[in-house]
Design an enzyme around this catalytic site. Structure first.
Site, mmCIF file in Angstrom:
data_model
loop_
_atom_site.group_PDB
_atom_site.id
_atom_site.type_symbol
_atom_site.label_atom_id
_atom_site.label_comp_id
_atom_site.label_asym_id
_atom_site.label_seq_id
_atom_site.Cartn_x
_atom_site.Cartn_y
_atom_site.Cartn_z
ATOM 1 N N GLN A 9 97.923 44.216 77.814
ATOM 2 C CA GLN A 9 97.170 43.031 78.245
ATOM 3 C C GLN A 9 97.935 42.320 79.369
ATOM 4 O OE1 GLN A 9 94.043 42.223 76.837
ATOM 5 N NE2 GLN A 9 93.944 40.815 78.558
ATOM 6 N N ASP A 58 92.236 51.787 80.255
ATOM 7 C CA ASP A 58 91.941 50.814 81.313
ATOM 8 C C ASP A 58 91.926 51.488 82.690
ATOM 9 O OD1 ASP A 58 91.386 48.259 80.413
ATOM 10 O OD2 ASP A 58 93.482 47.624 80.305
ATOM 11 N N LYS A 74 88.138 41.559 72.065
ATOM 12 C CA LYS A 74 88.197 43.023 71.925
ATOM 13 C C LYS A 74 88.201 43.416 70.441
ATOM 14 C CE LYS A 74 90.355 43.410 76.392
ATOM 15 N NZ LYS A 74 91.551 43.305 77.203
#
Ligand code: NDP
Length: 280
Positions: free
Chosen positions: A93, A116, A49
């Site tokens: 995460q 997300d 990322k």
């Protein structure tokens, strides 16, 4: 003979579009990543990322906590990021260490920064057809089908896997795109009888090379979401690529298939959070 859907090339095109847009902004969009513990795969996804962010001018700031971090420490960090006007998107995460309550942590992200699309609020909005942010992997899959001129409307799509991360939101997006959708999972009886009816077969189960030629209809489009390691530590999907290749019309490889699209969509959602142009 199958045709490979080159996710990396489709992602490159998106990177270019994002970079062009970012270059016109007053400041670089910022994505905050909360990383807890020492999960090897998570660390490598986060590196990916950061690298992708650099390519397009989006700053990826990682807040790295040890395995022993407490829930209140993590919640306090997320609260600070929620209130920081120079942080546009926030992701936690996953997976988190087991002593942390994943629902509580993930749902503490402000919905307008939840790039997300994982909070209950955004998942609910997705299922009512009005998401602030579409989850990145499902959004990326629909994008790659569009870019490959693969018609979705009126097709029978079979999604194998019903996770909140991939299978369920992906199924929702296909319904929205006027496909007829079947969802299969580990309790599905006679999986093969259902998957072999699919015009478009999407597999997200985390079982290396599980889907074989017998599961696939001739001429089907196969989207392989899985990321697994084989005995030689090589990355492989949930689909046995070599076994199905001759039978399919299109297939995504692993790597360089769905993965690059997931990252592109994360950056796209971060840009969207910066601009505030998501649906309210
Ligand atoms: P989960 O483990 O959360 O879910 C797996 C799903 O697959 C479950 O619904 C499970 O059924 C089902 N399943 C497992 N085994 C079988 C089987 N033998 N037959 C039918 N269904 C089965 O996984 P995720 O959805 O998070 O991820 C799936 C895969 O996708 C993983 O390999 C992951 O690494 C990868 N991934 C890749 C991404 C990318 O960008 N390429 C992004 C996200 C994930 P049940 O519900 O009954 O247990």
């Amino acid at each position: 003979m199958g045709k490979i859907i080159e996710g990396d090339k489709i992602a490159l095109k998106l990177f270019k579009e994002i970079k062009d847009e970012v270059s016109k902004l007053n400041r670089a969009p910022v994505l905050g990543v909360v990383l807890v513990g020492n999960n090897f795969a998570s660390a490598s996804y986060v590196k990916g990322k950061i690298k992708a962010g650099k390519k397009v001018g989006i700053e990826v700031k990682v807040f790295d906590y040890p395995q022993t971090a407490t829930e209140s420490e993590i919640l306090e960090k997320i609260q600070n990021l929620n209130n920081d006007e120079e942080v546009d998107g926030i992701i936690v995460q996953l997976p988190l260490p087991v002593h942390l309550n994943e629902s509580i942590v993930v749902n503490s992200v402000r919905s307008s920064k939840d790039v997300d699309g994982f909070t209950f609020y955004n998942a609910g909005r997705l299922f009512r057809g009005k998401p602030l942010f579409k989850p990145c992997t499902p959004k990326g899959i629909l994008h790659m089908l569009r870019e490959s001129n693969i018609e979705v409307a009126n097709k029978h799509v079979v999604v194998v896997g019903r996770s909140n991360l991939v299978g369920l939101p992906l199924s929702r997006l296909f319904v929205e795109a006027d496909a007829t959708v079947s969802i299969c999972h580990s309790k599905t009886k006679n999986l093969e009888a259902i998957t072999s009816q699919a015009d478009i077969l999407c597999v997200a189960i985390g079982q290396k090379e599980f889907i074989k030629s017998k599961h696939v209809k001739k001429g089907a489009v196969v989207i392989d979401v899985g990321i697994n390691r084989d005995d030689n530590n090589k990355l492989v999907g949930d689909v046995d690529f070599n076994d199905v290749f001759e039978k399919v019309s299109y297939i995504t490889p692993v790597p360089k298939g769905v993965g690059p699209l997931t990252i592109s969509m994360l950056l796209m959602n971060t840009l969207s959070a910066y601009k505030g142009d998501f649906y309210e």
